[in-house]
Design a protein around this motif. Structure first.
Motif, PDB file in Angstrom:
ATOM      1  N   VAL A  92       0.916  -1.180   0.009  1.00 32.38           N
ATOM      2  CA  VAL A  92      -0.135  -0.118   0.150  1.00 32.38           C
ATOM      3  C   VAL A  92       0.746   1.367   0.136  1.00 32.38           C
ATOM      4  O   VAL A  92       0.609   2.159  -0.540  1.00 32.38           O
ATOM      5  CB  VAL A  92      -0.867  -0.052   1.263  1.00 32.38           C
ATOM      6  N   VAL A  93       1.959   1.169   0.891  1.00 30.29           N
ATOM      7  CA  VAL A  93       2.679   2.277   0.916  1.00 30.29           C
ATOM      8  C   VAL A  93       3.470   2.605  -0.342  1.00 30.29           C
ATOM      9  O   VAL A  93       3.487   3.875  -0.964  1.00 30.29           O
ATOM     10  CB  VAL A  93       3.996   2.146   1.973  1.00 30.29           C
ATOM     11  N   ALA A  94       4.171   1.386  -1.178  1.00 33.16           N
ATOM     12  CA  ALA A  94       4.757   1.618  -2.422  1.00 33.16           C
ATOM     13  C   ALA A  94       3.721   2.152  -3.417  1.00 33.16           C
ATOM     14  O   ALA A  94       4.092   3.032  -4.374  1.00 33.16           O
ATOM     15  CB  ALA A  94       5.465   0.225  -2.718  1.00 33.16           C
ATOM     16  N   PHE A  95       2.730   1.531  -3.665  1.00 29.84           N
ATOM     17  CA  PHE A  95       1.711   1.909  -4.668  1.00 29.84           C
ATOM     18  C   PHE A  95       1.148   3.224  -4.356  1.00 29.84           C
ATOM     19  O   PHE A  95       1.246   3.934  -5.216  1.00 29.84           O
ATOM     20  CB  PHE A  95       0.499   1.091  -4.655  1.00 29.84           C
ATOM     21  N   GLY A  96       1.149   3.538  -3.171  1.00 29.87           N
ATOM     22  CA  GLY A  96       0.354   4.795  -2.671  1.00 29.87           C
ATOM     23  C   GLY A  96       1.158   6.021  -3.121  1.00 29.87           C
ATOM     24  O   GLY A  96       1.055   7.114  -3.819  1.00 29.87           O
ATOM     25  N   LEU A  97       2.668   5.874  -2.696  1.00 30.08           N
ATOM     26  CA  LEU A  97       3.399   6.842  -2.891  1.00 30.08           C
ATOM     27  C   LEU A  97       3.809   7.123  -4.311  1.00 30.08           C
ATOM     28  O   LEU A  97       3.767   8.019  -4.989  1.00 30.08           O
ATOM     29  CB  LEU A  97       4.851   6.320  -2.421  1.00 30.08           C
ATOM     30  N   ASN A  98       4.037   6.078  -5.153  1.00 32.23           N
ATOM     31  CA  ASN A  98       4.164   5.984  -6.686  1.00 32.23           C
ATOM     32  C   ASN A  98       3.062   6.734  -7.317  1.00 32.23           C
ATOM     33  O   ASN A  98       3.310   7.685  -7.809  1.00 32.23           O
ATOM     34  CB  ASN A  98       4.590   4.548  -7.139  1.00 32.23           C
TER      35      ASN A  98
END
Lengths: 248, 296, 211
Positions: A92-98
């Motif tokens: 979630v963090v990786a997708f959300g940030l990207n």
């Protein structure tokens, strides 16, 4: 083939489980991305050079370093630094940030696309800067954000097979299980692709409906009749930056 | 100091009492001792002192001095690009002056008290307190497409003046009736003709009960057959209220009907000014004669 | 924690993978550019028997994950080496996007250009080659460039079918030396260093062409 179908129907509960994990990750990531997109998008329009610069650096960094690497970095490298995230949280963090970084370009572009004259009319009525944004600019810009946001949402959905690479039992994982139990590789992958296609199409219909409603509030378009238009409209830019011109 | 949200302070067009006006004027006078002498500073609603506006290297207004008396209706004429619209935009604070100062009702407007010289460029907060006495109608209407017609008219009264929704809606309906669009309250701006949109824009500006109304080529974007309806509405307003009006227009008939004074503008300067009859019948400048013969 | 020595030793390994990454990006882009143009022209074909099937394929391929497509082709088409499969799948996937770019460019050529070509009785092939495409392609170069950058950042997907591109190498180095931090940070830095200037270039090009 018929054996595959029997197996498939037998394992429907676990497939459904996989779908819900995939969708959960998609929705949570999309929400984080949406928040970040607005924060970074507004920052990029700040009067303060420092704020603008910070937004630029964050966006370029997140866009430039590849989602794949970011996810693996969070999953494999971050624990070495002493922070261990749950696999789903990593995703979630990786997708959300990207995708938030890409989305901020959409927000920025749509805000810039509202004609200068609308700001001026709001000033002439002595609305405060916040009221100008909240009551005049955002409702107009929002309509323009929906199609490029939809493109990003579909891209996000298409990134979710990555979940299976970091030990999450997502849709891809469940279908892979089915593949090994049935030994029917072709059927398993084709089914998986079809499920993804259906999910992408459903999301697009949802976003089209949202756009139709938003447009109707601007007195444009003809309500929900255009919801069924193909999802292709407006995909001309990997960053989803090309906000379509409003109006019909 | 006027509060931002108390509607009681607003007493309609030309709203302030004489006492308040005097107080404001005196305060303003004390601050403008360095400005050049002029005929009747106390009565001036708007005063431009040595105003310069440059965009890059291009000087649009060059040391402009002029004033508007309370309730006066002035029309600016002149070739395109001569800086007429810039005057309106400076008054509406859509642009900032490069040099010089603007006073409104005796109070500094482009600047605010402060600093070593007594005046510093006005900040957003200061402008917000003063700007609401001024309304503007734009060439391209600039209605808000995300709001219905009535909402366009009630938006600022509710959110800036602090009127209740009902009160604002009632007044909004009256104003829409005044401009002949009582039946269009629930329409979207996009569903209206240009002339109708412009009349809504006029109602929207009036809903703020401005003391000063700025009209920026309000008929230039309209089809010819729609011009008359808009001008009729404006003529009514001009003749039935004491709002100070400053218009930029190419409609010489309208200028003649409603203006107390017409100013011929060219290359950032006022070439000549006078009552419409005088200026239209017997212009002093060749430039004015040429311009009038080109447009009439 | 971060160890500079490990990073220094890992760099050549990661850079070696970067060579494969670049190769896949360049060849994949060629596939995407050529195939995309072909699809764009096909979608202008005079018969629905061509345009409808083409559109269905475009929609399907574009709406489904490239990672699954890679897996599927890898296991279903035996005898091809993984890098070839990777380049083909990535190129085809992105051709769906570039076809939309070309299509927008073609649609943006004024109708008058078609009419002028008809008025000169130019044969259809000549109209495309000499009149329409040169105008259409020029305008969309920056958008195509952005897709190349986008594809570049998706090349790590090739590692799932054992292609030894940069992230595959970083992963391996990381697991062998327990140096994930250094390995993946290096990979991220290399991606950033390579893609940022390219995207700046595209942005400048975009501004130039917009004038």
């Amino acid at each position: 083939m018929s054996e595959f179908l029997t197996q498939f129907s037998r394992s429907l509960p676990s497939v459904w489980q996989g779908v819900s994990v995939t969708l959960q990750a998609t929705v949570l990531s999309a929400l984080l991305a949406l928040v970040l997109a607005f924060v970074l998008g507004f920052m990029s329009r700040s009067d303060q050079l420092l704020v603008r610069g910070l937004s630029r650096v964050v966006v370029e960094f997140l866009r430039g370093t590849s989602l794949y690497v970011q996810l693996f970095w969070l999953f494999f490298a971050l624990p070495i630094l002493g922070f261990k995230l749950e696999p789903l949280a990593c995703a979630v963090v990786a997708f959300g940030l990207n995708y938030g970084a890409y989305g901020s370009e959409v927000v920025r572009g749509a805000l810039n696309a509202v004609p200068q004259a609308q700001w001026e009319a709001a000033v002439a009525l002595n609305l405060s800067p916040w009221q100008r944004m909240r009551r005049v600019i955002l409702p107009q810009a929002w309509v323009q954000m929906i199609p490029p946001f939809n493109n990003l949402l579909i891209q996000l959905l298409k990134s979710t097979p990555l979940l299976s690479l970091i030990t999450i039992s997502d849709l891809t994982f469940q279908m892979d299980q089915l593949r090994s139990t049935t030994g029917n590789t072709a059927a398993a992958y084709v089914t998986l692709l079809v499920i993804y296609f259906v999910l992408a199409y459903a999301l697009t219909l949802l976003m089209n409906a949202l756009e139709a409603v938003a447009k109707a509030r601007l007195g444009q378009g003809s309500g929900l009749r255009h919801v069924l238009k193909p999802p292709s409209a407006g995909i001309t830019d990997p960053d989803g930056r090309a906000a379509r011109a409003g109006g019909v | 100091m006027l509060s931002d949200t108390d509607p009681k302070e607003e007493t309609g067009p030309g709203g302030h009492t004489e006492a308040v006006d005097d107080a404001l004027t005196n305060k303003g006078d004390a601050l403008r001792n360095d400005s050049p002498a002029n005929d009747s500073p106390v009565a001036d609603m708007v005063r431009f002192d040595q105003v310069v506006k440059r965009f890059g290297d291009h000087t649009v207004l060059d040391q402009l001095d002029f004033g508007l008396r309370r309730g006066e209706r002035v029309t600016l004429i002149g070739p395109s690009g001569s800086g007429k619209t810039t005057i309106l935009r400076l008054l509406m604070t859509l642009e900032r002056v490069t040099e010089g100062t603007i006073h409104v009702d005796g109070e500094p407007f482009s600047h605010m008290p402060g600093g070593r010289d007594g005046l510093v460029p006005a900040n957003e907060k200061y402008l917000r307190e003063r700007r609401r006495r001024i309304g503007m109608v734009f060439q391209q209407f600039n209605l808000f497409p995300n709001m219905k017609v009535l909402e366009n008219v009630t938006e600022a009264p509710v959110h800036v003046l602090g009127l209740s929704r009902d009160e604002a809606a009632e007044r909004g309906r009256e104003l829409l009736d005044l401009v002949g669009l009582a039946d269009k309250c629930d329409a979207h701006p996009t569903q209206l003709s240009g002339g109708q949109q412009q009349r809504v824009a006029i109602a929207r500006a009036l809903a703020m009960r401005p003391d000063i109304l700025l009209l920026d080529e309000v008929t230039s974007a309209l089809d010819p057959e729609l011009v008359a309806g808009v001008l009729d509405v404006l003529r009514d307003i001009a003749l039935s209220t004491d709002i100070t009006m400053l218009c930029v227009t190419h409609e010489m008939g309208f200028a003649r009907d409603v203006s107390d004074r017409v100013m011929m503008f060219d290359h950032g300067h006022v070439l000549e000014a006078g009552p419409p009859d005088q200026l239209f019948e017997a212009p002093e400048h060749t430039r004015t004669r040429e311009f009038l013969s080109a447009v009439l | 924690m971060w160890d500079w020595n490990t990073a220094r030793e890992g760099l050549p390994v990661v850079l070696h993978g970067f060579g494969i990454t670049l190769l896949a990006t360049v060849l994949g882009s060629v596939v995407a550019m050529v195939l995309g143009l072909l699809i764009a022209v096909l979608r202008r074909a005079p018969t629905r028997w061509v345009t409808v099937p083409v559109r269905i394929v475009v929609e399907f391929v574009r709406s489904t994950p490239v990672m699954i497509q890679l897996f599927a082709v890898w296991v279903l088409v035996p005898g091809l080496d993984p890098l070839t499969i990777g380049i083909a799948v990535l190129g085809i996937h992105y051709a769906m996007y570039t076809s939309e770019v070309y299509r927008a460019g073609i649609d943006a050529v004024p109708q008058g250009q078609w009419e002028a070509a008809v008025a000169l009785s130019l044969p259809r092939g000549r109209v495309w080659r000499a009149v329409i495409l040169p105008q259409a392609v020029r305008k969309v170069v920056p958008a195509l460039g952005n897709y190349v950058i986008s594809m570049f950042k998706e090349t790590p997907f090739l590692s799932v079918i054992t292609v030894q591109e940069m992230v595959h190498e970083a992963n391996e180095y990381g697991s062998v030396h327990f140096a994930y931090l250094e390995a993946f940070t290096l990979a991220a830095a290399i991606f950033l260093v390579a893609s940022y200037p390219t995207s700046m270039l595209m942005r400048r090009l975009e501004k130039r062409l917009a004038q």
